[in-house]
Write a protein that holds these residues in place. Structure first.
Motif, short mmCIF file in Angstrom:
data_model
loop_
_atom_site.label_atom_id
_atom_site.label_comp_id
_atom_site.label_asym_id
_atom_site.label_seq_id
_atom_site.Cartn_x
_atom_site.Cartn_y
_atom_site.Cartn_z
N ASP A 101 0.82 -1.20 0.00
CA ASP A 101 0.00 0.00 0.00
C ASP A 101 0.86 1.26 0.00
N GLU A 102 2.07 1.13 0.45
CA GLU A 102 2.94 2.29 0.54
C GLU A 102 4.38 1.82 0.60
N PRO A 103 5.35 2.68 0.31
CA PRO A 103 6.75 2.26 0.35
C PRO A 103 7.16 1.80 1.73
N TRP A 123 14.20 8.38 -6.33
CA TRP A 123 14.12 8.81 -7.72
C TRP A 123 13.46 7.70 -8.54
N GLY A 124 12.59 8.09 -9.45
CA GLY A 124 11.92 7.12 -10.31
C GLY A 124 11.30 7.80 -11.51
N PRO A 125 10.75 7.02 -12.44
CA PRO A 125 10.14 7.61 -13.63
C PRO A 125 8.85 8.36 -13.34
N HIS A 126 8.22 8.10 -12.20
CA HIS A 126 6.99 8.80 -11.81
C HIS A 126 7.09 9.19 -10.34
N VAL A 127 6.30 10.17 -9.95
CA VAL A 127 6.23 10.58 -8.55
C VAL A 127 5.18 9.71 -7.86
N GLY A 128 5.60 8.98 -6.86
CA GLY A 128 4.71 8.07 -6.15
C GLY A 128 4.04 8.71 -4.96
N THR A 134 -4.37 7.68 1.39
CA THR A 134 -3.87 6.35 1.06
C THR A 134 -3.44 6.34 -0.40
N PRO A 135 -2.53 5.45 -0.78
CA PRO A 135 -2.06 5.42 -2.17
C PRO A 135 -3.19 5.06 -3.14
N THR A 136 -3.18 5.69 -4.28
CA THR A 136 -4.11 5.33 -5.34
C THR A 136 -3.59 4.08 -6.05
N VAL A 137 -4.44 3.50 -6.90
CA VAL A 137 -4.02 2.33 -7.67
C VAL A 137 -2.80 2.68 -8.52
N GLN A 138 -2.82 3.87 -9.09
CA GLN A 138 -1.69 4.30 -9.91
C GLN A 138 -0.42 4.44 -9.09
N ARG A 162 0.29 2.84 -6.35
CA ARG A 162 0.76 1.50 -6.00
C ARG A 162 1.59 0.92 -7.13
N GLY A 163 1.16 1.18 -8.35
CA GLY A 163 1.95 0.72 -9.50
C GLY A 163 3.29 1.40 -9.56
N TYR A 164 3.33 2.70 -9.26
CA TYR A 164 4.60 3.42 -9.27
C TYR A 164 5.55 2.87 -8.21
N ALA A 165 4.99 2.37 -7.09
CA ALA A 165 5.84 1.85 -6.01
C ALA A 165 6.60 0.60 -6.44
N ARG A 166 6.12 -0.10 -7.49
CA ARG A 166 6.78 -1.32 -7.94
C ARG A 166 7.77 -1.05 -9.07
N GLU A 167 7.92 0.19 -9.46
CA GLU A 167 8.89 0.53 -10.50
C GLU A 167 10.31 0.51 -9.92
#
Length: 354
Positions: free
Chosen positions: A59-61, A139-144, A214-218, A220-225
């Motif tokens: 759900d979160e980092p 750092w990542g391709p999207h802001v989580g 809480t994290p959105t579905v999007q 959550r996806g960014y957290a797995r990048e």
């Protein structure tokens, strides 16, 4: 018996013996004696391993276990953003960190990303399992997800509106970023609408008085990048803040004199910005740039000046948001007693690490 008969018999008897011997030997030549041993082992059969278990959806980092506290961090100070020092820099907002001496402020600063195309997800404090744990930025391709905390300057609680990558260059949004267009030409102007009607300076997620998000579905996806940790310059910036006694909350009352810097670790350089209400001015204080230098990422009036503090119905300034304990704004605390210096007899100021 005639001699001829005897002669014939003497010739036939050996032949008959040979015939009998051949007759007896012929059946034996067709017999093969085979020794039967244990049966051979069965051929190996390949059994495919079971498919790997699906990775759990977090759900979160994961929290950084090095920073946990039993009390919530102070409210975020109000400060202005230094102007972008050059093309390619990305803003990393300031935050409260924890050490044995208590909370201390890590100033916001402009940082060069590890590589083109990466964005910074700020760290945040979250109330988990009865304690406040810090979730480190990356750092990542999207802001989580960063706890829904409104850090300002494009980090309004969800995503980042301060700029974006266009090809191999970073473009800055003049609506929320302090950018000097005479120096930085890759800009755009896009109004940012913050759907969070509750404007406050709460610096943590969950718990009493914390941000409810809480994290959105999007997200959550960014957290797995694939992510990269803070750069060496950012880590140096963090360590320098921990060793600066003026950044301890108990010493500055929640209003650090060094709230933001133009570069990581440039705590005494020109362009350092202090928090509103700081008891001492920042070192090498320089006048703010007129274009977009707004405190805490707040709105700007039509003439470019900073928007005034919200007022109540009677014209008085509206009270500051309450802390997690429900009390009013924290009163400025007395400076902690410094540590004695055995060498010269003087007392050294206390830092976050001692």
């Amino acid at each position: 018996m005639s001699k001829s008969s005897q002669y014939l018999r003497s010739r036939l008897v050996p032949l008959a013996g040979v015939a009998l011997l051949c007759a007896a030997t012929f059946p034996l030549t067709g017999c093969v004696v085979r020794v039967v041993g244990p049966p051979p082992p069965p051929a190996p059969v390949y059994v495919a391993p079971p498919p790997p278990a699906a990775a759990p959806v977090a759900d979160e980092p994961v929290a950084d276990s090095d920073m946990q506290a039993s009390e919530p961090p102070p409210p975020l100070p109000v400060y202005e953003q230094p102007p972008v020092p050059g093309p390619g820099y990305i803003w990393t907002p300031g935050y409260w960190a924890w050490a044995p001496a208590g909370y201390y402020w890590v100033p916001g600063t402009w940082v060069m990303p590890p590589r083109v195309g990466l964005l910074w997800t700020p760290g945040y404090w979250g109330f988990v399992g009865g304690v406040y744990a810090f979730h480190a930025g990356y750092w990542g391709p999207h802001v989580g997800f960063y706890g829904g905390v409104n850090y300002g300057f494009g980090y309004g609680g969800v995503g980042f509106a301060g700029g974006r990558w266009v090809g191999g260059a970073f473009a800055y949004n003049q609506a929320v970023t302090n950018v000097n267009v005479t120096v930085i030409h890759n800009t755009y102007n896009e109004t940012v609408v913050n759907n969070n009607v509750t404007v406050n300076r709460v610096s943590y997620n969950g718990g009493a008085g914390g941000v409810v998000a809480t994290p959105t579905v999007q997200e959550r996806g960014y957290a797995r990048e694939q992510h990269l940790a803070a750069t060496p310059m950012q880590r140096q910036h963090f360590q320098q803040a921990a060793n600066n006694p003026d950044l301890l909350a108990r010493n500055n009352g929640g209003h650090p004199a060094i709230a933001a810097t133009p570069h990581p670790g440039a705590f005494n350089a020109p362009g350092v910005v202090g928090a509103h209400g700081a008891s001492t001015p920042p070192p090498h204080m320089t006048p703010a740039v007129a274009n977009g230098n707004r405190p805490y990422g707040g709105p700007r009036q039509a003439n470019g000046a900073n928007a005034p503090h919200p007022q109540g119905a009677n014209g008085a300034n509206a009270p500051h948001p309450q802390s997690a304990s429900g009390k009013g704004p924290a009163q400025k605390q007395k400076a902690a007693k410094p540590h004695p210096n055995k060498e010269n007899g003087r007392r050294e100021p206390e830092t976050a690490l001692r």
